[in-house]
Each structure stands twice: as C-alpha cells, then as structure tokens.
Design a protein around this motif. Structure first.
Motif, PDB file in Angstrom:
ATOM      1  N   ILE A   1       0.873  -1.165   0.000  1.00 13.12           N
ATOM      2  CA  ILE A   1       0.000   0.000   0.000  1.00 13.12           C
ATOM      3  C   ILE A   1       0.916   1.223   0.000  1.00 13.12           C
ATOM      4  O   ILE A   1       1.748   1.393   0.896  1.00 13.12           O
ATOM      5  N   ALA A   2       0.794   2.025  -1.030  1.00 15.12           N
ATOM      6  CA  ALA A   2       1.667   3.185  -1.186  1.00 15.12           C
ATOM      7  C   ALA A   2       0.923   4.455  -0.810  1.00 15.12           C
ATOM      8  O   ALA A   2      -0.296   4.554  -0.972  1.00 15.12           O
ATOM      9  N   HIS A   3       1.680   5.428  -0.297  1.00 13.50           N
ATOM     10  CA  HIS A   3       1.119   6.757  -0.054  1.00 13.50           C
ATOM     11  C   HIS A   3       2.066   7.791  -0.642  1.00 13.50           C
ATOM     12  O   HIS A   3       3.291   7.698  -0.483  1.00 13.50           O
ATOM     13  N   ALA A   4       1.508   8.753  -1.353  1.00 14.14           N
ATOM     14  CA  ALA A   4       2.305   9.810  -1.978  1.00 14.14           C
ATOM     15  C   ALA A   4       1.609  11.147  -1.778  1.00 14.14           C
ATOM     16  O   ALA A   4       0.464  11.220  -1.330  1.00 14.14           O
ATOM     17  N   GLY A   5       2.314  12.204  -2.139  1.00  3.78           N
ATOM     18  CA  GLY A   5       1.826  13.544  -1.850  1.00  3.78           C
ATOM     19  C   GLY A   5       0.816  14.102  -2.829  1.00  3.78           C
ATOM     20  O   GLY A   5       0.274  15.191  -2.605  1.00  3.78           O
ATOM     21  N   SER A   6       0.546  13.413  -3.906  1.00  2.45           N
ATOM     22  CA  SER A   6      -0.423  13.902  -4.895  1.00  2.45           C
ATOM     23  C   SER A   6      -0.981  12.715  -5.663  1.00  2.45           C
ATOM     24  O   SER A   6      -0.429  11.599  -5.630  1.00  2.45           O
ATOM     25  N   ALA A   7      -2.071  12.967  -6.383  1.00  5.20           N
ATOM     26  CA  ALA A   7      -2.668  11.910  -7.199  1.00  5.20           C
ATOM     27  C   ALA A   7      -1.703  11.454  -8.281  1.00  5.20           C
ATOM     28  O   ALA A   7      -1.625  10.258  -8.605  1.00  5.20           O
ATOM     29  N   GLU A   8      -0.958  12.401  -8.840  1.00  3.31           N
ATOM     30  CA  GLU A   8       0.000  12.066  -9.896  1.00  3.31           C
ATOM     31  C   GLU A   8       1.096  11.141  -9.369  1.00  3.31           C
ATOM     32  O   GLU A   8       1.478  10.157 -10.010  1.00  3.31           O
ATOM     33  N   LYS A   9       1.611  11.448  -8.174  1.00  5.49           N
ATOM     34  CA  LYS A   9       2.657  10.609  -7.598  1.00  5.49           C
ATOM     35  C   LYS A   9       2.111   9.264  -7.150  1.00  5.49           C
ATOM     36  O   LYS A   9       2.796   8.240  -7.240  1.00  5.49           O
ATOM     37  N   ALA A  10       0.871   9.245  -6.680  1.00  6.38           N
ATOM     38  CA  ALA A  10       0.248   7.973  -6.319  1.00  6.38           C
ATOM     39  C   ALA A  10       0.114   7.083  -7.552  1.00  6.38           C
ATOM     40  O   ALA A  10       0.307   5.858  -7.478  1.00  6.38           O
ATOM     41  N   ALA A  11      -0.210   7.682  -8.691  1.00  7.92           N
ATOM     42  CA  ALA A  11      -0.320   6.913  -9.930  1.00  7.92           C
ATOM     43  C   ALA A  11       1.024   6.303 -10.316  1.00  7.92           C
ATOM     44  O   ALA A  11       1.084   5.181 -10.838  1.00  7.92           O
ATOM     45  N   ILE A  12       2.097   7.034 -10.063  1.00  9.84           N
ATOM     46  CA  ILE A  12       3.438   6.496 -10.321  1.00  9.84           C
ATOM     47  C   ILE A  12       3.675   5.263  -9.464  1.00  9.84           C
ATOM     48  O   ILE A  12       4.155   4.227  -9.946  1.00  9.84           O
TER      49      ILE A  12
END
Length: 325
Positions: free
Chosen positions: A169-180
């Motif tokens: 389960i990944a968490h990122a700072g934006s939708a774009e980074k989450a997609a990465i």
C-alpha cells in the motif's frame, strides 16, 4: 575548471553551500582515489548541510558517487587505474571532483550499470535491501505501507517489495505521484491527508493494519504510520523529510498493540566486506533481472548542488537526483 569540492562553513540553507579548491597529494596506504563521474543526492545530504546530523565545520557534503580509480595507495590490491567503482561513505565527501576512499569500502560496478545509474541507486538501493532483508525480513503475502512512494527510496521499496510478493500500500503527496507508485507495482496507492491515512490503509487491507511501515517522512506522518500497523507490527523509521519525529515514550507502542520500532542506519548492515558485497550483489541482481527500474528525475552540474537541495526539499522531483562534476 580545476578540481574542487563543496562544503558548508555554517549550518543552514542551500545558499550556504560553497566551493573550495581540492588539491591532491599522494594517496595514503590502503586508500584509493576515485575520480567522480556521477554523484548521488540524498536527503541525508540536506541533514548534514542543515546541521541535523552535524559534522565538524567546514563540513563536506555527499555520501555516494560513481567513477573510476585514478590511483591507489600502498598495500591496495584488486583495484587498478581505470576500474569502474562506486561507494557509499559514512563520512560526507562525494560533492567533489574526486575523493580518497578506503579500498575495502569500494564497490566494483558491473558493465551493465552506467555511472549515473550507479550514483542514483547505491545508497538508496543498499538502504532498501537492508531494510527489507535485514530489518523487516518480510515474506510473500505479508503487507507493507510505503510512504513518499514516488521518491527515490520509496519507488525502490515499492518495486522490491512487490517483486518478492508483498502486498504494498503506497502513499504519496499527490494523485499524480500515487499513480506512479501504482505503476511500480503497489496494490493500492493513496494520496489523502495523514489524518485519515490509518483509516484508508485498513480499508485497503481488509480492515487490518499492515505488517510493516516504511516511513521516510518523519514528523508529519509519525502518528499516522504507527496507527496503520497491526498488533506486533514493525515501524521502520528511516528519514526526516518533514522534520525529526516528535518525542515519544515506549507506552505509545504498547497502547497500539505491542509494536516494534527500529531506526536503521545502512552502514550497520554493511559493516563487513562480506555484508557489503552480498547487499550490492542483491541490488545489482534486482536491476539485471528488470525488477528494479532506477529513475533519475533530475541531473545537474555539481556546481548547482544548492538547486538540487532546493528541489529535493521542495518535493519537486520524482526518482533520484544526480550531479555531474
């Protein structure tokens, strides 16, 4: 341009990074002079610059690089001028035209890995290998939460964990980074606020907390990461991107289900020659097998190291940052 190195004469912001001439004498016994071709940039460099991890002033910067052997001191065997090598140093020194290193800490680079890739991957990759194999000892079908999942270390964690069968389960700072992160193999990719992270993690994990959290964010994510763990889960805190974690007491771990906590330092896991060689071999095998794609998000001249630090601290890039002397 003549040989130089970058230093800070007082701790603080990127604007305090300055250059000074680098003049070489004879190489000391047991040492090898490495002419740098590519230099990695890491969050720990900003900690050395700011004084969070202080060294005596003036303090050199940079802990990893790739290059070629230029000369070797007395008693050195196994390395010849022209050999391609990389290193991860416990003492900052790599923001420079060249550096002298103990021969037993050099890593011979395979022909399949170019200098820029080596500089981008060595510290981050060895850190990931030691956290997964040395700290977590996580197994297929277990679950993990990876924070800052589109960053240099995070994207390697996502790929490596996914490759060995861990549910990520990944968490990122934006939708774009989450997609990465999802594209790198994460089963779920989140980008909401930390205040609701634990709830979102459980919703994505069948109602349960994860087995391991890999947290390089620090202060901002601390409570959310702890709350995302199952009872007896493991918190691996390895960075301070948002600042140092707040003070806590062991009862904080007890109340959340007898949690385990570690703050690893990669050099404690590659202390011997055998450990270093084994970790490097595992890293290079992951790359050779196509399981670890090393992304370089920004390449700059060494003289623009301050700009590299601003981009890193401002979360303006994905992947690794590399400086070219």
């Amino acid at each position: 341009m003549k040989d130089y190195r970058l230093v800070v004469r007082q701790f603080g912001g990127p604007e305090l990074i300055e250059s000074e001439p680098l003049v070489g004498g004879p190489v000391a016994a047991g040492q090898v002079r490495v002419r740098h071709r590519a230099i990695g940039v890491n969050f720990i460099d900003t900690y050395h610059r700011s004084g969070l991890y202080p060294f005596p002033l003036p303090a050199a910067l940079g802990v990893e690089a790739a290059g070629i052997v230029e000369a070797a001191g007395e008693g050195v065997g196994g390395f010849l001028p022209g050999d391609r090598v990389g290193y991860v140093s416990a003492t900052p020194r790599s923001y420079a035209s060249w550096a002298d290193l103990p021969a037993d800490r050099l890593i011979r680079l395979p022909d399949t890995i170019d200098d820029r890739t080596a500089a981008a991957v060595l510290l981050k990759g060895l850190t990931v290998q030691t956290m997964i194999a040395g700290c977590a000892r996580i197994e297929p079908e277990q679950s993990a939460l990876v924070l800052a999942a589109a960053g240099g270390v995070g994207r390697m964690l996502v790929q490596w964990l996914s490759a060995i069968g861990v549910r990520v389960i990944a968490h990122a700072g934006s939708a774009e980074k989450a997609a990465i992160a999802r594209g790198l193999g994460a089963s779920e990719a989140l980008h909401g606020p930390f205040e609701t992270l634990a709830e979102a993690v459980r919703a994505a994990n069948g109602g349960a907390g994860v087995d391991v959290v890999f947290d390089g964010v620090g202060a901002a994510s601390w409570n959310a990461s702890l709350d995302s763990l199952r009872p007896r889960g493991l918190m691996i805190s390895f960075g301070n991107a948002s600042g140092p974690v707040p003070p806590f007491i062991p009862l904080d771990l007890t109340k959340r289900g007898s949690l385990f906590l570690t703050r690893p330092k990669v050099h404690d896991y590659i202390d011997s020659r055998a450990e270093l060689d084994a970790a490097a071999a595992a890293l290079f095998a992951m790359i050779a097998d196509g399981k670890l794609d090393v992304a370089i998000g920004l390449t700059l001249p060494l003289s623009d190291a301050a700009e590299a630090h601003r981009a890193l601290e401002g979360r303006q890039t994905t992947g690794s940052i590399v400086l070219i002397p």
